[in-house]
Design a protein around this motif. Structure first.
Motif, PDB file in Angstrom:
ATOM      1  N   VAL A 174       0.850  -1.204   0.000  1.00 35.72           N
ATOM      2  CA  VAL A 174       0.000   0.000   0.000  1.00 35.72           C
ATOM      3  C   VAL A 174       0.880   1.246   0.000  1.00 35.72           C
ATOM      4  N   ASP A 175       0.265   2.356  -0.349  1.00 38.70           N
ATOM      5  CA  ASP A 175       0.972   3.635  -0.390  1.00 38.70           C
ATOM      6  C   ASP A 175       1.346   4.060   1.041  1.00 38.70           C
ATOM      7  N   PRO A 176       2.624   4.311   1.292  1.00 38.79           N
ATOM      8  CA  PRO A 176       3.021   4.653   2.659  1.00 38.79           C
ATOM      9  C   PRO A 176       2.353   5.922   3.181  1.00 38.79           C
ATOM     10  N   VAL A 177       2.050   6.849   2.287  1.00 43.71           N
ATOM     11  CA  VAL A 177       1.355   8.066   2.742  1.00 43.71           C
ATOM     12  C   VAL A 177      -0.088   7.730   3.102  1.00 43.71           C
ATOM     13  N   ALA A 178      -0.732   6.913   2.266  1.00 43.70           N
ATOM     14  CA  ALA A 178      -2.129   6.536   2.544  1.00 43.70           C
ATOM     15  C   ALA A 178      -2.225   5.750   3.848  1.00 43.70           C
ATOM     16  N   LEU A 179      -1.252   4.885   4.097  1.00 44.11           N
ATOM     17  CA  LEU A 179      -1.280   4.096   5.336  1.00 44.11           C
ATOM     18  C   LEU A 179      -1.178   5.014   6.550  1.00 44.11           C
ATOM     19  N   ARG A 180      -0.337   6.023   6.429  1.00 43.49           N
ATOM     20  CA  ARG A 180      -0.217   6.976   7.532  1.00 43.49           C
ATOM     21  C   ARG A 180      -1.525   7.750   7.707  1.00 43.49           C
ATOM     22  N   ARG A 181      -2.034   8.265   6.597  1.00 45.12           N
ATOM     23  CA  ARG A 181      -3.244   9.088   6.680  1.00 45.12           C
ATOM     24  C   ARG A 181      -4.397   8.315   7.305  1.00 45.12           C
ATOM     25  N   GLN A 182      -4.488   7.053   6.917  1.00 42.17           N
ATOM     26  CA  GLN A 182      -5.573   6.221   7.433  1.00 42.17           C
ATOM     27  C   GLN A 182      -5.526   6.123   8.960  1.00 42.17           C
ATOM     28  N   ASN A 183      -4.322   6.178   9.499  1.00 40.69           N
ATOM     29  CA  ASN A 183      -4.163   5.970  10.934  1.00 40.69           C
ATOM     30  C   ASN A 183      -3.932   7.252  11.735  1.00 40.69           C
ATOM     31  N   PHE A 184      -3.989   8.414  11.039  1.00 38.32           N
ATOM     32  CA  PHE A 184      -3.758   9.686  11.729  1.00 38.32           C
ATOM     33  C   PHE A 184      -4.733   9.902  12.884  1.00 38.32           C
ATOM     34  N   ILE A 185      -4.244  10.499  13.933  1.00 40.55           N
ATOM     35  CA  ILE A 185      -5.112  11.080  14.968  1.00 40.55           C
ATOM     36  C   ILE A 185      -5.738  12.325  14.354  1.00 40.55           C
ATOM     37  N   THR A 186      -7.046  12.422  14.470  1.00 37.48           N
ATOM     38  CA  THR A 186      -7.726  13.552  13.832  1.00 37.48           C
ATOM     39  C   THR A 186      -8.523  14.392  14.812  1.00 37.48           C
ATOM     40  N   GLU A 187      -8.717  13.875  16.019  1.00 37.44           N
ATOM     41  CA  GLU A 187      -9.515  14.639  16.987  1.00 37.44           C
ATOM     42  C   GLU A 187      -8.677  14.963  18.209  1.00 37.44           C
ATOM     43  N   PHE A 188      -8.793  16.208  18.658  1.00 44.41           N
ATOM     44  CA  PHE A 188      -7.996  16.698  19.781  1.00 44.41           C
ATOM     45  C   PHE A 188      -8.893  17.332  20.822  1.00 44.41           C
ATOM     46  N   PRO A 189      -8.520  17.303  22.086  1.00 43.92           N
ATOM     47  CA  PRO A 189      -7.320  16.668  22.623  1.00 43.92           C
ATOM     48  C   PRO A 189      -7.373  15.148  22.484  1.00 43.92           C
ATOM     49  N   TYR A 190      -6.185  14.547  22.382  1.00 44.17           N
ATOM     50  CA  TYR A 190      -6.095  13.104  22.190  1.00 44.17           C
ATOM     51  C   TYR A 190      -5.189  12.515  23.260  1.00 44.17           C
ATOM     52  N   ALA A 191      -5.758  11.613  24.048  1.00 41.15           N
ATOM     53  CA  ALA A 191      -4.965  10.940  25.078  1.00 41.15           C
ATOM     54  C   ALA A 191      -4.353   9.693  24.468  1.00 41.15           C
ATOM     55  N   THR A 192      -3.035   9.646  24.400  1.00 38.63           N
ATOM     56  CA  THR A 192      -2.363   8.477  23.834  1.00 38.63           C
ATOM     57  C   THR A 192      -2.341   7.357  24.868  1.00 38.63           C
ATOM     58  N   PRO A 193      -2.065   6.126  24.441  1.00 39.89           N
ATOM     59  CA  PRO A 193      -1.913   5.061  25.426  1.00 39.89           C
ATOM     60  C   PRO A 193      -0.568   5.098  26.138  1.00 39.89           C
ATOM     61  N   VAL A 194       0.243   6.127  25.874  1.00 42.76           N
ATOM     62  CA  VAL A 194       1.552   6.240  26.522  1.00 42.76           C
ATOM     63  C   VAL A 194       1.649   7.540  27.317  1.00 42.76           C
ATOM     64  N   ALA A 195       0.584   7.826  28.063  1.00 41.43           N
ATOM     65  CA  ALA A 195       0.608   8.786  29.175  1.00 41.43           C
ATOM     66  C   ALA A 195       0.546  10.266  28.819  1.00 41.43           C
ATOM     67  N   VAL A 196       0.649  10.634  27.562  1.00 38.27           N
ATOM     68  CA  VAL A 196       0.590  12.065  27.263  1.00 38.27           C
ATOM     69  C   VAL A 196      -0.690  12.394  26.501  1.00 38.27           C
ATOM     70  N   GLU A 197      -1.091  13.659  26.605  1.00 38.64           N
ATOM     71  CA  GLU A 197      -2.294  14.108  25.907  1.00 38.64           C
ATOM     72  C   GLU A 197      -1.925  15.228  24.936  1.00 38.64           C
ATOM     73  N   TYR A 198      -2.104  14.957  23.648  1.00 38.22           N
ATOM     74  CA  TYR A 198      -1.837  15.979  22.633  1.00 38.22           C
ATOM     75  C   TYR A 198      -2.959  17.012  22.693  1.00 38.22           C
ATOM     76  N   ASP A 199      -2.609  18.278  22.847  1.00 39.93           N
ATOM     77  CA  ASP A 199      -3.664  19.286  22.985  1.00 39.93           C
ATOM     78  C   ASP A 199      -4.259  19.676  21.641  1.00 39.93           C
ATOM     79  N   THR A 200      -3.394  19.697  20.613  1.00 43.94           N
ATOM     80  CA  THR A 200      -3.887  20.166  19.321  1.00 43.94           C
ATOM     81  C   THR A 200      -2.940  19.716  18.217  1.00 43.94           C
ATOM     82  N   GLY A 201      -3.429  19.682  17.000  1.00 44.08           N
ATOM     83  CA  GLY A 201      -2.590  19.289  15.874  1.00 44.08           C
ATOM     84  C   GLY A 201      -3.436  19.156  14.618  1.00 44.08           C
ATOM     85  N   ASP A 202      -2.751  19.082  13.489  1.00 43.95           N
ATOM     86  CA  ASP A 202      -3.444  18.887  12.211  1.00 43.95           C
ATOM     87  C   ASP A 202      -2.491  18.137  11.286  1.00 43.95           C
TER      88      ASP A 202
END
Lengths: 789, 163
Positions: A396-424
């Motif tokens: 598969v296209d490496p860019v498409a694979l990444r896009r498919q799995n992007f975090i798109t909603e913020f804030p986002y609590a990761t399973p590794v203890a940090v919370e991303y406040d914002t991003g695009d």
């Protein structure tokens, strides 16, 4: 229209006037009257028992004042470690002693054995050569896995093994991660080495110790990114000097990149010896000494597994890393492979389950600590490499694979203890693809092939945790320090300002960009704001500059202090104009009363603060000076998408970088020119890691790359013109400037781009090469191609 | 120690020097001209580059006694007579060709030598000429732009950049 002043303007740097004319004042430019010079005798073996040190010949050499060995430091503390990690079994990490001069054993090439103080630097060097150490060479451990083997020689005899700690994160997730990997539709596994690097700021380290008999006060001039941290560590833990009797000055510093964060033996030595000898004592590192005494960077050996479901959604990441600590624990070393690495393994993706195990290992090598990015480049590299590999395996296209799995909603609590406040992440990827003309790549590849070359395009994302701070959080994570920042804003009677910051500028241009912020808030000319940093005697206690924290944390402290100034100035103005303070507005350096034509200049009010003839003395004090300490409630999370386009010569394996593009989201930007410069420098260091740089030891622990003849620093002709963009901006939600930090991004994001591009090029030529460890030298690339034929 | 005399930035200057004293040590310690820096000990980094009788020379690779009487120009001698930045210095400032400033004196001196030899270099010629000067901060991007600008030229955009 780009702004021509204030926040958002590419103001030219005020620092440049002195740096371009030879008027900079670096530590080695400082000579204190009556100073003596020190030269260190350093170990030339990686591991050995010191049976004796004959200093008699050296002591009789011309100009020698005294020869010091470990016995002169009885009762003096060792160098402290500022971060404690707890192992899976609940035990604290093993923490060895770190004496100023080697005591009993030498543990790496470069470990200082003795020090000569003499009238001149040349006399000190001559005498150091006349010292005769009796060292019984011991077997050395260099390879991390060998160091952990049963019966391996121990770096520290009083520790139970060479294992510093065995850390699991998030330990509660381990079973679920194992299950998810076992049940995955597809698992991609990658084993890799993140190569050991040497930071190599162009200014070698220097220390000048001075002691004032009349006041019992010690002063240390040093090449540091954080003079207050050095004062605290050296004063409280090493020499037992209270902070009010110790001043640390870091003047102009010629680059840091992490390696000038740490407290080093030479700093403590010069401060100690100056008091002992009642003479100022100066040490200037040679570049060769720098290679064997500056803390190194990276040096991880990692296995990462990425699990995906049948629809190519990431379901789990499992990671096992061996992290080299070297022979001693440098100041912040334990935090790098753990909290600066494990917490970033989610990257830009919504992987629900992540587990990492890190084994930190002592070896007979120079200590390893933070280098530009520190843990985050290692996390990004393995993640972005394994995703690329998975895309290739799945077709598969490496860019498409990444896009498919992007975090798109913020804030986002990761399973590794940090919370991303914002991003695009979609925003930066879209921007990147436009910058690099991906659609035209196929045609460019055809042209290269027609010329007998293989062309590859590598694309990846990165995220980092910057604005290294929240004190309460880092305290829970093992930090033995707080990580706030401070600023004092002093307004002078005639309206000019001095801002004293705990941040330190060593190339970042704070004197310019910080002044832009304060001037913008008040509406005065930037030239009226002076930024003072680097001297514990005239700046408030602050934690210094690293982890892309200066603007996000230090700048925020400055904003808070300036807000206090403005609030007080408005009260004064309201009194002078006989209006309510709530009705006072400050704009363009003028106070006005809403709905009236009353007006006062900034300078009228500041003068009143110091000449309080007509002044509300019953309500507020005279003067206009405020201090703020700022401790944020989260890290910031700069992120972006990077791309590299390369051409590989199949005859030689040589890689040429044709394009390197970075689309970053740094939130708001104060000085675009400076931000772009930071990214350029980071990109060059990342490309250097990917293609050129390698700190190499032989099996006996001899340092093979101890000069610029052997360690391949990036040069002008190794680099392309870069394409950088920071127009995707999702401002940080929790600091007053909305900034995220830009200092490390380039070094974090670029290594996977380069390697992804080279693999892409080789695959296009029919070479089934899955991975090559950095640096991708012609020999390594050629060998990989030909092994895979 | 005997005194060595040089003409430095147009003025005759003397200071004592041993046989082993390097030009860079003489400038920094003997004359206290600390703009010239020492970044390595293998003549690789170029932070100590100065002009000796008009030629670019790494001042760490010359014994000062060997060049007694020479004319030396250092970064302190590169500003205009009125104290304003010279053309190359001004271009470095305009294009953000420096960050920590440590390699900068050598870069400016090397750029001056290049433009004297080759007033209109290509980007590739600039990069090639600066091979002996290491910068760790800038990635060279803005240094190259500054040198090109000092020669009155722009840098072409990257070959694969989208329009």
């Amino acid at each position: 229209m780009p702004k021509d002043h204030g926040i958002g303007a590419s103001s030219k740097r005020r620092e440049d006037a002195r740096f371009l004319t030879g008027k900079g004042r670096y530590t080695d430019d400082i000579n204190v009257a009556g100073q003596a010079h020190v030269a260190f005798l350093r170990s030339d073996v990686a591991h050995g028992r010191i049976n004796g040190i004959d200093t008699s010949a050296a002591e009789g050499m011309p100009g020698v004042l005294r020869v010091f060995t470990a016995k002169d430091f009885e009762g003096v503390g060792g160098l402290p470690c500022g971060w404690q990690i707890t192992s899976i079994d609940g035990n604290p990490m093993q923490e060895p002693k770190h004496p100023i001069l080697a005591d009993g054993k030498v543990r790496h090439v470069g470990d200082p054995i003795a020090a000569v103080v003499a009238e001149t630097a040349a006399q000190a060097r001559d005498a150091a050569e006349a010292i005769v150490p009796d060292i019984e060479t011991l077997p050395a451990v260099i390879d991390m896995k060998a160091a952990l083997a049963e019966g391996a020689p121990k770096v520290h005899d009083d520790l139970t093994s060479n294992l510093c700690y065995d850390w699991g994160f998030v330990q509660e997730n381990k079973e679920a991660v194992d299950k998810a990997v076992a049940e995955a539709a597809h698992v991609t596994t990658l084993e890799l080495v993140n190569n050991r690097l040497v930071a190599n700021p162009m200014e070698p380290r220097v220390a000048v110790g001075d002691y004032a008999l009349h006041s019992d006060e010690s002063t240390l001039y040093t090449t540091s990114q954080n003079p207050h941290v050095i004062r605290l560590l050296m004063g409280a833990f090493v020499l037992g000097i209270p902070e009010h009797k110790l001043r640390v000055v870091a003047p102009d510093v010629g680059g840091g990149f992490g390696t000038k964060i740490f407290h080093y033996a030479e700093e403590a030595f010069c401060t100690f010896a100056a008091k002992e000898l009642q003479r100022p004592v100066k040490w200037t590192s040679t570049r060769s000494e720098a290679f064997m005494s500056d803390a190194h960077g990276r040096d991880h050996v990692t296995k990462i597994e990425l699990a995906l479901d049948a629809d190519n959604n990431f379901t789990a990441i499992r990671c096992q890393t061996y992290a080299n600590m070297g022979a001693y624990l440098s100041t912040f070393a334990p935090s790098v492979p753990t909290w600066l690495h494990g917490t970033l393994l989610a990257g830009n993706y919504k992987t629900p389950l992540i587990y990492t195990n890190v084994k930190a290992v002592f070896t007979n090598t120079v200590p390893v600590d933070a280098y530009r990015g520190a843990g985050r480049p290692e996390a990004t590299f393995q993640l972005e490499r394994v995703i690329d590999m998975a895309a290739r395996e799945l077709g598969v296209d490496p860019v498409a694979l990444r896009r498919q799995n992007f975090i798109t909603e913020f804030p986002y609590a990761t399973p590794v203890a940090v919370e991303y406040d914002t991003g695009d992440y979609e925003g930066t990827m879209t921007k990147l693809l436009a910058m690099i003309d991906r659609d035209g790549f196929a045609e460019r590849r055809r042209q290269s092939e027609a010329n007998g070359k293989l062309r590859g395009l590598g694309i990846n994302c990165y995220i980092e945790a910057c604005g290294i701070a929240p004190s309460q959080l880092v305290g829970q994570l093992g930090a033995r320090a707080g990580l706030y920042e401070s600023a004092t804003v002093r307004v002078n009677a005639t309206g000019g300002l001095v801002v004293m910051t705990g941040s330190h500028s060593h190339g970042q241009g704070h004197e310019t960009s910080f002044a832009q912020v304060v001037a913008d808030m008040i509406g005065i000319d930037e030239g009226q704001v002076e930024i003072v940093h680097g001297d514990t005697a005239n700046t408030p206690m602050g934690m210094g500059t690293y982890g892309s924290r200066s603007l996000a944390v230090g700048g925020s402290a400055m904003v808070r202090a300036t807000e206090k100034i403005i609030a007080k100035a408005k009260k004064i103005a309201s009194h002078l104009m006989e209006a309510s303070a709530d009705d006072i507005e400050l704009k363009d350096g003028k106070f006005t009363v809403a709905g009236t034509d009353k007006e006062l200049a900034w300078g009228d009010v500041t003068l009143a603060a110091y000449v309080p003839h007509n002044y509300p003395l019953d309500e507020i004090e005279p003067g206009l000076e405020e201090t703020a300490f700022y401790d944020p409630n989260n890290f910031t999370y700069p992120a972006g998408a990077y791309a590299c386009e390369v051409e590989v010569d199949p005859e030689t394996g040589k890689v040429d970088i044709l394009a390197m593009a970075a689309a970053d989201d740094f939130g708001n930007v104060v000085n675009p020119m400076i931000v772009e410069g930071q990214v350029h420098g980071g990109l060059a260091q990342g490309i250097g890691q990917a293609l050129l740089e390698n700190c190499a030891y032989d099996a006996d622990g001899q340092l093979l790359s101890a000069s610029y003849m052997d360690y391949a620093m990036p040069r002008a002709h190794d680099m392309p013109m870069f394409q950088v963009d920071h127009s995707s901006q999702t401002p940080c939600t929790h600091n007053p400037l909305g900034v995220k930090g830009c200092g490390e991004a380039g070094a974090i994001g670029s290594p996977p781009s380069v390697v992804n591009a080279v693999i892409d090029a080789l695959q296009s030529g029919g070479h089934d090469v899955r991975h090559i460890d950095m640096p991708l030298t012609p020999a390594r690339v050629w060998s990989a191609m030909n092994a895979a034929k | 120690m005997e005194n060595v005399t040089l003409t430095v930035n147009g003025k005759e200057r003397s200071a004592p020097a041993e046989g082993r004293t390097l030009l860079v040590e003489f400038l920094r310690e003997g004359l206290r001209l600390t703009g010239t820096h020492v970044g390595c000990d293998t003549s690789q980094c170029g932070a100590c580059l100065v002009h000796v009788d008009g030629e670019p020379v790494k001042a760490c690779s010359v014994l000062v006694q060997d060049i007694a009487g020479a004319e030396v120009t250092t970064i302190e001698g590169m500003a205009n007579a009125d104290g304003s930045l010279g053309t190359i210095q001004a271009a470095f400032r305009e294009h953000h060709g420096l960050q920590c400033g440590f390699c900068t004196p050598g870069m400016v001196m090397a750029a001056a030598s290049l433009l004297k030899e080759n007033p209109k270099p290509t980007e590739a010629e600039v990069r090639h000429y600066l091979e002996g000067n290491i910068c760790r901060c800038t990635g060279y991007h803005n240094i190259v732009k500054a040198v090109m600008a000092a020669s009155g030229q722009d840098v072409a955009p990257p070959a694969v950049a989208a329009e």
